[in-house]
Design a protein around this motif. Structure first.
Motif, PDB file in Angstrom:
ATOM      1  N   ARG A  29       0.206  34.153 -16.894  1.00 55.40           N
ATOM      2  CA  ARG A  29       1.691  33.538 -16.480  1.00 55.40           C
ATOM      3  C   ARG A  29       2.004  32.396 -17.271  1.00 55.40           C
ATOM      4  O   ARG A  29       3.176  31.766 -17.328  1.00 55.40           O
ATOM      5  N   ALA A  51      -7.468  40.588 -13.738  1.00 57.74           N
ATOM      6  CA  ALA A  51      -6.562  39.732 -12.899  1.00 57.74           C
ATOM      7  C   ALA A  51      -6.842  38.263 -13.148  1.00 57.74           C
ATOM      8  O   ALA A  51      -6.008  37.378 -12.966  1.00 57.74           O
ATOM      9  N   HIS A  67       4.334  34.664  -5.058  1.00 57.54           N
ATOM     10  CA  HIS A  67       5.502  35.444  -5.401  1.00 57.54           C
ATOM     11  C   HIS A  67       6.733  34.814  -4.689  1.00 57.54           C
ATOM     12  O   HIS A  67       7.718  34.822  -5.466  1.00 57.54           O
ATOM     13  N   HIS A  96       5.372  31.258  -8.051  1.00 53.23           N
ATOM     14  CA  HIS A  96       4.082  30.932  -8.828  1.00 53.23           C
ATOM     15  C   HIS A  96       4.169  29.355  -8.991  1.00 53.23           C
ATOM     16  O   HIS A  96       3.560  28.930 -10.057  1.00 53.23           O
ATOM     17  N   SER A 143      -0.807  42.996  -9.104  1.00 53.82           N
ATOM     18  CA  SER A 143       0.166  42.023  -8.480  1.00 53.82           C
ATOM     19  C   SER A 143      -0.092  40.679  -9.268  1.00 53.82           C
ATOM     20  O   SER A 143       0.996  40.050  -9.269  1.00 53.82           O
ATOM     21  N   ALA A 144      -1.074  40.134  -9.840  1.00 55.26           N
ATOM     22  CA  ALA A 144      -1.509  39.283 -10.663  1.00 55.26           C
ATOM     23  C   ALA A 144      -0.852  39.177 -11.786  1.00 55.26           C
ATOM     24  O   ALA A 144      -0.624  38.172 -12.608  1.00 55.26           O
TER      25      ALA A 144
END
Lengths: 218, 352
Positions: free
Chosen positions: B349, B344, A79, A83, A158-159
């Protein structure tokens, strides 16, 4: 690569997990203090049981906190660098996430082992009233599963991206608005209560945190 | 003797009968005046006392309460009495006929010095409740509910039933916490008869609940080896290992009853009998003039074995949830763990 991930996570979490491990070791010992009297009558048994039950929420809370801290630390470095470095690694994202997850599991063994050792010592040292038994292994197993579950939930959060966090907040907001709305409309409905009940009653995810967490029981 | 002489003699004798004691009844003027002064002083005290209480005390009525209270406390006492009566009606599920009229006087504790004077006016049958200045309406309402429980206890006809209750009991249904506490007592007992009760032997439950009466309850409750273990540890001389069985038995026989289950378990049975007995349960219980079993049967309107079995069921059903992880909980937790791990590992992303 796993070793490198583990090493970096270990460095980041050493101090925090050490403190959690000390707390996990001490909690069972503190919880059995009411059972420390040399002479116990049957009338003390109920009192002892009630005093032990007071520590239930501490065990559940510590399991939740242990998982939360491990998950936050797991993604903390990434973080900070937004990333960038992990994303340029020549490995699939899911593989990298599993590496982080597994490294966190290894680190979690420290507080889990501390709680198990503390439970064993407390079970040996406590004066157990007639008819009651000690459950150090059951308590430790439950703590381990609860911590791992909390770790996986907060690891997933969190991911995720900011968008996912927003989705979670929107869901929570809908529940709150729904509760306020039914109150304004005069409808006798407990939206928030039902929502929390779904989470904390089997097969909800937080059911394992509820109930009694006691080292000495009937 | 002539007729005239006989009349005179008769009159003289009669005069002697009435006149002779006269010196014993006669009093001097001084004594008479002193006596009058004493009587007048007592009359004045009574006159002073009457308006003191008439002026200070007022009557508050709520439900079946009649409360005498100082005038300045009327408002507070009225609110408390109304709250207490509402609670009593709730606890007794509306079945308040058996209570009858409940009269009491309520005085501030700093005025309890005048309680003895009030006692002279009201008599012994009216209880006096002392009230501290810091007590709130809810505190007083609670005291009135306790007073009602004491009133019920005093109304119980049978001395054996009163002894069984030992103290006034509340009327509410047994709570889950109380059931659980009783479960723990039964499960963790060191007494053989209580263990039998825990295992479901109803006769043993009746024994340890002191419902099945015997002439020597201590001997019925405690086998000799257990008595030696329990009271030998407590250093009772007669039950030490070097003493004979007869000595220990004799000691047990001489003691007051020592029930292995405490009073709270007996009160639970009483409260359960009221709950299942419906309308009139309390009145039937207090009016029963016989054994404890008969009183409970009258209250619950069911055989005593059924009532005790009902109590045992309530205890067993409230076993505390175990610390150990159940299979269902473990599988649910592991399933959620796997789902969260999969969530997860999704590559969110790379996508906007």
């Amino acid at each position: 690569m796993f070793v490198e991930v583990l090493r970096s996570q270990w460095k980041a979490s050493l101090v925090t997990m050490s403190i959690v491990a000390v707390a996990a070791f001490a909690l069972p010992l503190v919880s059995v203090q009411p059972a420390g009297e040399a002479s116990l009558s049957v009338y003390n048994t109920v009192f002892i049981m009630e005093e032990l039950a007071r520590y239930s929420q501490w065990f559940g809370g510590l399991a939740l906190a242990t998982g939360l801290l491990a998950a936050v630390i797991a993604w903390g470095n990434d973080h900070r660098v937004k990333h960038v470095y992990p994303l340029i690694l020549p490995v699939p994202r899911w593989y990298y996430a599993l590496l982080r997850f597994t490294a966190g599991l290894v680190i979690l063994t420290l507080p889990l082992a501390a709680l198990w050792v503390g439970s064993m010592i407390a079970a040996f040292a406590a004066t157990v009233p007639v008819g009651l038994s000690t459950y150090p292994h059951a308590l430790s197993l439950r703590f381990a599963i609860a911590s791992l579950l909390a770790y996986s939930i907060f690891f997933a959060i969190s991911a995720s991206t900011t968008r996912t966090a927003a989705y979670v907040l929107v869901i929570a907001g809908i529940v709150v608005v729904g509760q306020v709305g039914v109150g304004i409309l005069g409808v006798d409905a407990d939206v928030m209560g039902e929502f929390f009940r779904r989470l904390t009653v089997w097969p909800g995810p937080f059911e394992i945190f509820t109930g009694r967490w006691v080292l000495i029981d009937v | 003797m002539s007729r005239q002489g006989a009349v005179v003699l008769g009159l003289a004798v009669m005069g002697g009968i009435f006149v002779a004691p006269a010196p014993l009844l006669a009093q001097s003027q001084v004594e008479l005046e002193a006596r009058v002064r004493r009587l007048e002083a007592r009359l004045e005290q009574a006159r002073l006392r009457a308006p003191q209480f008439n002026a200070q005390l007022d009557t508050v009525r709520s439900g079946q309460f009649t409360l005498l209270t100082p005038r300045q406390d009327v408002e507070r006492i009225t609110e408390a009495a109304q709250a207490a009566w509402r609670e009593i009606r709730t606890l007794l599920r509306g079945d308040t006929n058996a209570l009858g009229s409940m009269t009491a006087a309520i005085l501030q504790v700093d005025r309890l010095a005048s309680a003895s004077q009030l006692r002279n006016v009201l008599g012994e049958s009216v209880p006096i409740i002392g009230l501290a200045g810091w007590e709130t309406r809810d505190d007083l309402a609670h005291r009135l509910v306790e007073h009602t429980a004491a009133h019920v206890f005093d109304s119980v006809v049978s001395p054996g039933v009163r002894e069984w209750l030992s103290r006034p009991a509340t009327f509410d249904s047994v709570t889950a916490r109380e059931w659980t506490a009783t479960y723990v007592r039964l499960a963790s007992t060191r007494h053989a008869r209580v263990r039998d009760c825990y295992a479901g032997v109803i006769d043993s439950c009746k024994t340890v609940l002191w419902i099945a009466t015997t002439a020597e309850p201590n001997l019925e409750w405690y086998p000799l080896d257990e008595a030696r273990a329990v009271w030998g540890e407590s250093r009772v001389p007669s039950c030490q290992p070097w003493r004979t069985d007869a000595e220990c038995r004799a000691w047990l026989r001489d003691q007051q009853p020592l029930p292995p289950l405490d009073m709270s378990a007996r009160h639970e049975v009483f409260r359960l009998a009221l709950a299942v007995g419906g309308d009139g349960a309390l009145g039937r219980f207090t009016a029963a003039d016989g054994s404890v079993a008969a009183a409970l049967e009258a209250a619950a309107d069911m055989p005593i074995d059924s009532l005790v079995a009902h109590w045992h069921r309530g205890v067993v059903e409230h076993r505390p949830k175990a610390t150990a992880l159940t299979r269902h909980s473990a599988w649910a937790a592991v399933t959620w763990l796997v789902l969260m791990t999969l969530a997860a590992s999704r590559s969110s992303r790379w996508r906007s």
